[in-house]
Design an enzyme around this catalytic site. Sequence first.
Site, PDB file in Angstrom:
ATOM      1  N   GLY A  21       0.822  -1.200   0.000  1.00 14.73           N
ATOM      2  CA  GLY A  21       0.000   0.000   0.000  1.00 14.73           C
ATOM      3  C   GLY A  21       0.853   1.246   0.000  1.00 14.73           C
ATOM      4  N   GLY A  24      -0.405   8.874   2.017  1.00 17.55           N
ATOM      5  CA  GLY A  24       0.149  10.210   1.956  1.00 17.55           C
ATOM      6  C   GLY A  24       1.522  10.306   2.577  1.00 17.55           C
ATOM      7  N   LYS A  43       7.799  -0.642   6.325  1.00 17.47           N
ATOM      8  CA  LYS A  43       7.162   0.651   6.073  1.00 17.47           C
ATOM      9  C   LYS A  43       8.264   1.691   5.967  1.00 17.47           C
ATOM     10  CE  LYS A  43       3.823   3.806   8.209  1.00 17.47           C
ATOM     11  NZ  LYS A  43       2.925   3.984   9.372  1.00 17.47           N
ATOM     12  N   ASP A 143      -5.826   6.974  15.691  1.00 19.12           N
ATOM     13  CA  ASP A 143      -6.164   6.659  14.296  1.00 19.12           C
ATOM     14  C   ASP A 143      -6.752   5.253  14.190  1.00 19.12           C
ATOM     15  OD1 ASP A 143      -6.393   7.430  11.648  1.00 19.12           O
ATOM     16  OD2 ASP A 143      -4.359   6.829  11.111  1.00 19.12           O
TER      17      ASP A 143
END
Length: 189
Positions: A21, A24, A43, A143
Site C-alpha cells: 500500500g 500520503g 514501512k 487513528d
Amino acid sequence: MPWIAGQQLQSGKYVIKQVLGQGGFGITYKALHVELNQIVVIKTPNEYLSHDPEYEEYIERFIQEGQILARLSKDPHPHIVGVIDLFREGANHCLVMNFVEGENLFEAVRRRGALPEAEILPCIRQIGEALSVVHQAGLVHRDAHPGNIMVRRNGKKAVLIDFGIAKELVPKTLSSTGNAGNRGFAPYE
C-alpha cells in the site's frame, strides 16, 4: 522511487516481495526476512516527502512510531502489530513489523457489506483490549479506524496497526496540540 520485487535491503537480510500500500506519508512493502524465513512488512516514508520543509519532523514521527511499537512489543499483545526492526537503507528510514495475513476491516466491509454481529463483536472486543494496553502504556493511538484494523484470514483475530500518529496521553508541553488524529474517528472533545 519505490523498491521493486526482488530488491535486497540490509545486505540481503530482507528481500522485497511487493508493495502492499501507499498513502500520503508512507509506502508499505511485503518482504521476506531471509534469516528467519519469515514474511514481514517494511514501512518507509514516501521519497517525495524528502523535499518537504517539514521532512525532518516527519522522520522524527516515523522513528517515534517505531519506538512506540518497540515499547509495546516488549510484552507482545496478540492484537497489536509487533515491531521487529528499525533501520536505515540509504536515505530511507525503514520500520519492520510482523505481517498480518488477512485484510483490513474497511476492505472486509466493502467486499462483504455489513458484517454479522457474531463475527464483528469479537473483533471489537479485541481492538478494545489492544487500545487498553496502548492506554496503559501512556499512549493514545488517535487513528483507530477500520483501515488500521487487520482481520486475520481465519477471521478470529483482529490486530491494530499503524501507530504513525500515536502520542503520549499527557503532552510534554502545553503547546503539543498539533495533529489531533484522524478527525473522522476522533472523539469530539
